[in-house]
Scaffold this active site. Structure first.
Site, mmCIF file in Angstrom:
data_model
loop_
_atom_site.group_PDB
_atom_site.id
_atom_site.type_symbol
_atom_site.label_atom_id
_atom_site.label_comp_id
_atom_site.label_asym_id
_atom_site.label_seq_id
_atom_site.Cartn_x
_atom_site.Cartn_y
_atom_site.Cartn_z
ATOM 1 C CG HIS A 77 -55.163 20.865 -1.783
ATOM 2 N ND1 HIS A 77 -55.296 22.231 -1.907
ATOM 3 C CD2 HIS A 77 -53.902 20.664 -1.349
ATOM 4 C CE1 HIS A 77 -54.171 22.819 -1.563
ATOM 5 N NE2 HIS A 77 -53.304 21.887 -1.222
ATOM 6 C CB CYS B 213 -35.961 5.923 12.053
ATOM 7 S SG CYS B 213 -34.331 6.639 11.807
HETATM 8 C C1 PEP Z 1 -33.051 8.761 6.632
HETATM 9 O O1 PEP Z 1 -32.129 9.313 6.009
HETATM 10 O O2 PEP Z 1 -33.482 7.620 6.373
HETATM 11 C C2 PEP Z 1 -33.695 9.463 7.751
HETATM 12 C C3 PEP Z 1 -34.582 8.867 8.511
HETATM 13 O O3 PEP Z 1 -33.374 10.776 7.922
HETATM 14 P P1 PEP Z 1 -34.009 11.963 7.024
HETATM 15 O O4 PEP Z 1 -35.019 11.348 6.100
HETATM 16 O O5 PEP Z 1 -34.576 12.932 7.979
HETATM 17 O O6 PEP Z 1 -32.794 12.462 6.306
#
Ligand code: PEP
Ligand code: MG
Length: 830
Positions: free
Chosen positions: A454, A762
């Site tokens: 931690h 993302c």
């Molecule tokens: C990914 O697969 O890059 C994504 C953003 O989705 P997750 O990580 O939630 O599967």
């Protein structure tokens, strides 16, 4: 014998099933009713005794003179209020008569701060049957609410009674085994269940109500656990527990992950005066050694009257829980909040409390009893031989130190640390870093310690460089000696000369100036040096995340992972509740764009509330949009909730795990139905995540149906490289910078460009400032990152020009391995 339970407060009676908390709604705690309170005092519902009052004052358990136990829980999730809004007027052991005041309430505060005021009133006595039950509607305090028939004498007397026994087995998946947070969750459930719950692993057995007992099992990935439940309807509970245990490896998903030990650096030869250690938090520091020796504070071994000592210990535990609860509910506390939550579970631990109470009964002082009990648990954790559990022993020591200070009425650990000093110790408790005076220490070097402790998590979150497992090297350092702690290279320089010290100071000043400039400019839109606009969004899972991300400069949300809404529920969350959560997040974003991803269930995200048949290969199974199409009812409910919760001006909806355009068409039909039902005329953008090679290759066809595309590089790398993203053995090799993945991103970008679609990313690689030039060069015009790196990403992007980025991307795609791409970027794999 019949026990009459009178309404403990005026309000509106409603069925337990309507309470927005599955633990109560599904009667896991017990049967009863709920009242939406309209008065500011909770009164005793019968003559009897107080069994327990929560330290935060939000719940009380009573036993009637006829032996019926009743739990009254004021509002939902009100433990998180840390006691604010509740004034307990009774304590455990008090006698009360019907109508006596139990807890004073600030209803306005509770109503604003808690998800619901609904107050479950639940009979927890096994085998008791409800005869009369007041109907829904208004009720006055003191009116008859329930009539309870006590269990038959034989049932009540024999521990087995009508109680049955169930046995189930569960295999611990990959991950960290049963560590603090899952243990806290399991113990909370076991305590709420009320019956006897034991979990056995290899030759050890634990009372599931005790966090420390669960930790001491030393259960690690792959272990088979035997769960034995005795109580009413034990099978359902045992199965539920087995599922939680089977998913406990995913628990740390969103926690701040400390940097991994730097193995490459460990291979390069040492220079004179250097020694190696293990990196727990990256960075560089130079400063004087400040040694902290962990001598035990002196305490009395035996004192006073056992009753008084026990009362002192109980009061000190309650005060400490209140202190920790305040931090656990602080939206700005970051990882310290989750750590405080885990520490609360340790302070409240049943086994620790019982052991200390037994020692007190034998004449020990409260302080000595707690120290002894706690040290026994430490030994048990260390004797498991599991490094991650041994790391948690320091948490017990931390709680011990704080509790002893509570008992003594002092402030724990008042050591003054000079600014810029490098703390050297055998090991250190996480709370060391939580004191404001510690904000300006230079770094931390531990002789022992762990890279995933931690303390390491907090150090990483606060940017404090930290090395652990330094052994004799740390022990030999003299107090006040100037050293260089180079956590990036995983080594300590014990005798830097003046030129080296000056060089490190210059380097640090430059790093600080860059970070300060980046943060100061974080709120501004991100524009490249050649004038091109790049949106820097954040990946979110809650309204707290959204507030933090906006403070770090997020211009919107590029991925709201809605799985978190479903993760803790036993039944799929309802439309109203979901809509409320989405609305909170939209509000926290202050009108910025919000891309909501529909439920991504399956594979590494199994859900208790939506179980599906076991699959031999779940990563290639019923997951993402495929699962949603199998359960269109769940998707339709979610779409309606999203449409109701998020203003159309902010909203975009995104589908996970798409492989072909037909999935967009099917989902859009459901979306259009939902819009029609809700009378929403404004069009809503529907996009696809590109996280399968199929979707990347078919991106041009998908872009005909989709309004936008966003790369999910985590799954795209997994499927392109055929390497399980959860397989620790492959962690060093699965890399979204692999040229195969980069070429798929380039293909997807081309498909989006052909139809003029917005194109973003993302996946995790978007959180790396050094990857930004490459991702932009591949065609991404939005990068959705975790919150903290956003200032650095924006600063980096502002220096870039598109032609150079595109050139870099072409060169990277032509390479043959992720290592070669990383070398091109001048970047090692973290
Ligand atoms: C990914 O697969 O890059 C994504 C953003 O989705 P997750 O990580 O939630 O599967
Ligand atoms: Mg994914």
């Amino acid at each position: 014998m019949t026990t009459r339970i009178h309404a403990p407060i005026a309000g509106i009676v409603c069925a337990l099933e309507q309470v927005p908390d599955p633990v109560f709604a599904q009667k896991i705690v017990g049967d009863g009713l709920a009242i939406e309170p309209l008065a500011d005092r909770l009164l005793a519902p019968f003559d009897g005794e107080i069994v327990a009052v929560a330290p935060t004052g939000h719940s009380v358990t009573l036993r009637s003179d006829g032996g019926i136990e009743l739990l009254i829980h004021i509002g939902i999730d009100t433990v998180a209020l840390g006691g604010k809004g509740f004034v307990p007027m009774v304590a455990a052991g008090d006698r009360v008569a019907a109508g006596d005041a139990l807890i004073g309430l600030d209803l306005d505060h509770i109503a604003l701060a808690a998800p619901s005021l609904a107050t479950p009133i639940v009979v927890t006595t096994a085998g008791a049957a409800i005869g009369f039950r007041a109907g829904p509607g208004p009720i006055a305090a003191g009116e008859l609410l329930l009539e309870i028939e006590a269990p038959a004498a034989a049932d009540a007397a024999a521990p087995g009674g009508v109680q049955a026994t169930a046995h189930v087995r569960a295999i611990l998946p990959g991950g960290h085994g049963i560590h603090a947070r899952p243990a806290a969750r399991i113990s909370a459930l076991a305590r709420a269940f009320g019956g006897e719950v034991r979990v056995a692993c290899r030759d050890r057995s634990a009372d599931a109500k005790s966090v420390t007992s669960l930790l001491a099992l030393g259960a690690i990935a792959g272990d088979e656990l035997d769960i034995r439940v005795v109580g009413p309807e034990p099978r359902a509970f045992a199965v539920q527990l087995a599922e939680i245990i089977a998913h406990s490896g995913a628990d740390d998903g969103d926690a701040v992950t400390p940097a991994r030990p730097d193995e490459d650096a460990a291979d390069t030869p040492l220079r004179p005066g250097e020694f190696r250690a293990v990196r727990a938090s990256p960075g560089l520091a130079v400063g004087p050694v400040f040694r902290i020796e962990g001598a035990d504070a002196p305490i009395a071994v035996e004192t006073g009257e056992p009753r008084e000592e026990l009362a002192r210990l109980t009061a000190a535990r309650e005060r400490l829980v209140l202190r920790l609860a305040a931090r656990a509910s602080d939206p700005d506390a970051g990882p310290a909040a989750a750590i405080a939550q885990a520490h609360i579970a340790l302070v409240e631990d049943v086994a620790l409390g019982e052991r200390a109470a037994a020692l007190i009964a034998g004449g020990a002082s409260a302080a000595f009893a707690w120290r002894q009990a706690s040290r026994q648990e430490e030994e048990a954790l260390c004797s498991t031989g599991v490094a991650r559990l041994a790391e948690r022993a320091i948490d017990l020591r931390d709680i011990e130190r704080q509790l002893l200070a509570e008992l003594a009425g002092t402030v724990p650990d008042a050591v003054e640390v000079p600014a810029g000093a490098i703390i050297v110790a055998a090991d250190l408790a996480p709370s060391f870093l939580l004191e404001p005076a510690r904000a300006n220490i230079g770094g931390i070097l531990l002789g022992a310690g762990g890279a995933t402790s931690h303390l390491a998590i907090l150090a990483a979150a606060r940017g404090v460089p930290m090395l652990v497992a330094a052994g004799a090297g740390a022990a030999a350092l003299a107090q006040g000696a100037t050293i260089v702690l180079d956590a990036d290279r995983a080594r300590v320089e014990t005798a830097p000369d003046a030129a080296r010290i000056a060089g490190v100071r210059t380097d640090l000043a430059a790093r600080r100036a860059r970070a300060a400039d980046a943060l100061a400019a974080a709120a501004q839109d991100c524009v490249m040096a050649d004038g091109r606009r790049i949106e820097i969004f954040a990946n979110l899972a809650s309204a707290d995340d959204a507030r933090h991300a906006v403070a770090m400069g997020a211009e919107g949300c590029g991925l709201l992972r809605t799985e978190f809404l479903f993760a803790e529920c036993d039944t799929p969350p309802g439309e109203d509740w979901q809509a409320g959560v989405y609305a909170d997040i939209a509000t926290a974003l202050g009108g910025r764009p919000l891309i909501v991803r529909t439920l991504d269930a399956g594979a590494d995200k199994p859900l208790r509330c939506l179980p599906f048949a076991p699959e031999e290969n779940p990563a290639l199974g019923m997951r993402g949009i495929r699962f949603s199409m199998q359960r269109p009812d769940v998707l339709a409910t979610q779409l309606r909730a999203i449409l109701r919760g998020v203003p159309a001006t902010q909203l975009r909806i995104m589908l996970p795990m798409v492989v072909e355009p037909g999935e967009l068409r099917a989902a859009r039909a459901l979306l259009d139905d939902a819009r029609r039902d809700l009378g929403i005329a404004a069009p809503v953008e529907l996009g696809a995540m590109i996280e399968t090679p199929a979707a990347a290759i078919l991106a041009d066809a998908i872009a005909v149906e989709a309004d936008f595309l966003s790369i999910g590089s985590n799954d795209l790398a997994q499927y392109a490289l055929a390497m399980d993203r959860g397989n620790a053995g492959l962690a060093a090799r699965i890399d979204a910078l692999h040229p195969a993945v980069l070429r798929l991103i380039a293909a997807a970008a081309e498909g989006a460009r052909k139809h003029g679609r917005w194109f973003g990313i993302c996946g995790g690689i978007a959180s790396d400032p050094d990857a930004a030039p490459l991702l932009i060069g591949l065609g991404c015009r939005e990068l959705s990152s975790v919150a903290n790196p956003i200032p650095a990403i924006k600063a980096r992007v502002r220096t870039l020009d598109l032609a150079a980025c595109e050139h870099l991307a072409r060169r990277a795609c032509a390479l043959g391995s992720a290592e070669a791409v990383r070398a091109l970027l001048g970047k090692e794999k973290p």
